[in-house]
Scaffold this active site. Structure first.
Site, PDB file in Angstrom:
ATOM      1  N   LYS A  48      34.837  48.190  35.392  1.00  0.00           N
ATOM      2  CA  LYS A  48      33.809  46.882  34.695  1.00  0.00           C
ATOM      3  C   LYS A  48      32.492  47.344  34.548  1.00  0.00           C
ATOM      4  O   LYS A  48      32.257  47.117  33.025  1.00  0.00           O
ATOM      5  CB  LYS A  48      33.629  45.837  35.913  1.00  0.00           C
ATOM      6  CG  LYS A  48      34.515  45.038  36.384  1.00  0.00           C
ATOM      7  CD  LYS A  48      34.053  44.868  37.766  1.00  0.00           C
ATOM      8  CE  LYS A  48      35.656  44.108  38.223  1.00  0.00           C
ATOM      9  NZ  LYS A  48      35.949  42.449  39.543  1.00  0.00           N
ATOM     10  N   GLN A  81      31.856  41.242  43.571  1.00  0.00           N
ATOM     11  CA  GLN A  81      33.567  41.761  43.979  1.00  0.00           C
ATOM     12  C   GLN A  81      33.912  41.934  45.363  1.00  0.00           C
ATOM     13  O   GLN A  81      33.711  41.921  46.297  1.00  0.00           O
ATOM     14  CB  GLN A  81      33.192  43.476  43.665  1.00  0.00           C
ATOM     15  CG  GLN A  81      34.913  44.159  43.619  1.00  0.00           C
ATOM     16  CD  GLN A  81      35.320  44.112  42.551  1.00  0.00           C
ATOM     17  OE1 GLN A  81      35.056  43.969  41.508  1.00  0.00           O
ATOM     18  NE2 GLN A  81      36.732  43.454  42.283  1.00  0.00           N
ATOM     19  N   ASP A 132      33.138  34.987  36.729  1.00  0.00           N
ATOM     20  CA  ASP A 132      34.406  34.921  36.822  1.00  0.00           C
ATOM     21  C   ASP A 132      34.616  33.391  36.800  1.00  0.00           C
ATOM     22  O   ASP A 132      36.007  33.659  37.192  1.00  0.00           O
ATOM     23  CB  ASP A 132      33.767  35.808  38.563  1.00  0.00           C
ATOM     24  CG  ASP A 132      34.396  37.183  38.763  1.00  0.00           C
ATOM     25  OD1 ASP A 132      35.117  37.179  38.145  1.00  0.00           O
ATOM     26  OD2 ASP A 132      33.832  37.860  39.534  1.00  0.00           O
TER      27      ASP A 132
HETATM   28  N1  GUN Z   1      38.688  40.895  43.395  1.00  0.00           N
HETATM   29  C1  GUN Z   1      40.056  40.715  42.930  1.00  0.00           C
HETATM   30  N2  GUN Z   1      39.729  40.293  41.810  1.00  0.00           N
HETATM   31  C2  GUN Z   1      38.524  40.166  41.279  1.00  0.00           C
HETATM   32  C3  GUN Z   1      38.334  39.481  40.320  1.00  0.00           C
HETATM   33  O1  GUN Z   1      38.682  38.797  39.147  1.00  0.00           O
HETATM   34  N3  GUN Z   1      37.168  38.944  40.259  1.00  0.00           N
HETATM   35  C4  GUN Z   1      36.166  39.873  41.763  1.00  0.00           C
HETATM   36  N4  GUN Z   1      34.577  39.117  41.674  1.00  0.00           N
HETATM   37  N5  GUN Z   1      36.094  40.050  42.642  1.00  0.00           N
HETATM   38  C5  GUN Z   1      37.940  40.541  42.648  1.00  0.00           C
END
Ligand code: GUN
Length: 288
Positions: free
Chosen positions: A54, A98, A121
């Site tokens: 990211k 996350q 998100d």
């Molecule tokens: N963990 C697995 N997929 C995601 C996601 O799309 N966003 C976040 N913040 N954590 C995750």
């Protein structure tokens, strides 16, 4: 018949190129650089890879990023204080924590602490509600990426039978809402569904998001269907042991489907692309 493959890497590259141009334009015209803040708690290796990707995605598109890492035993109040600081910082346009968080965290409370205006998100209850009402502010990144893939391939959604396997808050539920918003007839299947194959064989659009290695096989697919594989698993045994694979058994599925996404190189790259898209949209929105 062999299915046409939807290339997530190629589509991602095209969208990210456009995002980089938008970032430059924003910088030149308004002096603003889109900025994403990512919070990681603990040392989960998969989460570390996602966060690294990211941050790298931000850098490559000309975005600013802030990466805040805490040890697994950090007090939740410390993380909440950081979120409050980022919420109040006008130079930050997106905030992401996350998942999964360590067990001593109330994940829902953490997600609710993020300002809905910066919740790139799309996990905050306010944004989930807006999506449900058909008026989304931020669309969760993975289902958003799937919709972009369907759009880019010209897949007809209105009136189609769409079957989503998996009911997570991150993928299954928002995926179903997005398909419904475009007038598909949507079925959501899950671990307690009776006769899964009965449902999947009716699907014109089949989205697999369960997290089980190659559980959707060719005999479960309607000939000519569009098959989207959100799974990110590893072969448990055999000659490919340890290598990446999806929820769909690609080898048998590609002989039946009309269109199919591979793993890797399918939905995976689209998730971060749509995170960047949401961050860009957030930055542009603050200037309106
Ligand atoms: N963990 C697995 N997929 C995601 C996601 O799309 N966003 C976040 N913040 N954590 C995750």
């Amino acid at each position: 018949m062999t299915a046409r493959i939807i290339d997530g890497n190629a589509l991602s590259a095209k969208i990210r190129e456009h995002l980089a141009e938008r970032a430059t334009a924003l910088k030149v015209s308004r002096g603003v650089t889109p900025c994403l803040a990512v919070i990681l708690v603990g040392e989960d290796p998969a989460s570390q890879v996602y966060v690294r990707n990211k941050v790298a995605g931000c850098e490559k598109a000309g975005f600013r990023s802030i990466k805040q890492v805490y040890p697994a035993n950090v007090e939740p109040v410390t993380v909440l204080a950081k979120i409050a600081e980022l919420n109040a910082d006008p130079s930050v346009h997106g905030i992401l924590v996350q998942l999964p968080l360590p067990k001593h965290f109330d994940s829902e409370a953490v997600l609710e602490a993020i300002s809905p205006e910066k919740d790139v998100d799309g996990f905050h209850a306010e944004n989930v509600g807006a999506l449900m009402q058909g008026n989304p502010r931020f669309i969760p990144c993975t289902p958003y990426g799937v919709m972009k893939m369907l759009e880019s391939e010209g897949v007809k959604i209105a009136g189609a039978e769409a079957v989503v396997v998996g009911r997570s808050n991150i993928v299954g539920k928002p995926m179903a809402m997005l398909l419904l918003a475009q007038s598909a007839t949507v079925t959501i299947c899950h671990s307690r569904s009776k006769d899964l194959a009965f449902h999947t064989r009716r699907a014109d659009i089949l989205v697999a998001a369960v997290g089980k290695e190659r559980m959707i096989t060719g005999d479960m697919i309607k000939p000519g269907a569009t098959v989207i594989d959100v799974g990110m698993n590893r072969y448990a045994s055999g000659p490919n042991a340890g290598k990446l694979c999806g929820d769909v058994d690609f080898e048998t599925a590609k002989e039946v489907a009309g269109l199919i996404t591979p793993v890797p190189g399918g939905v995976g790259p689209m998730t971060i692309t749509m995170l960047l898209t949401n961050t860009m949209e957030s930055a542009e929105r603050t200037l309106k």
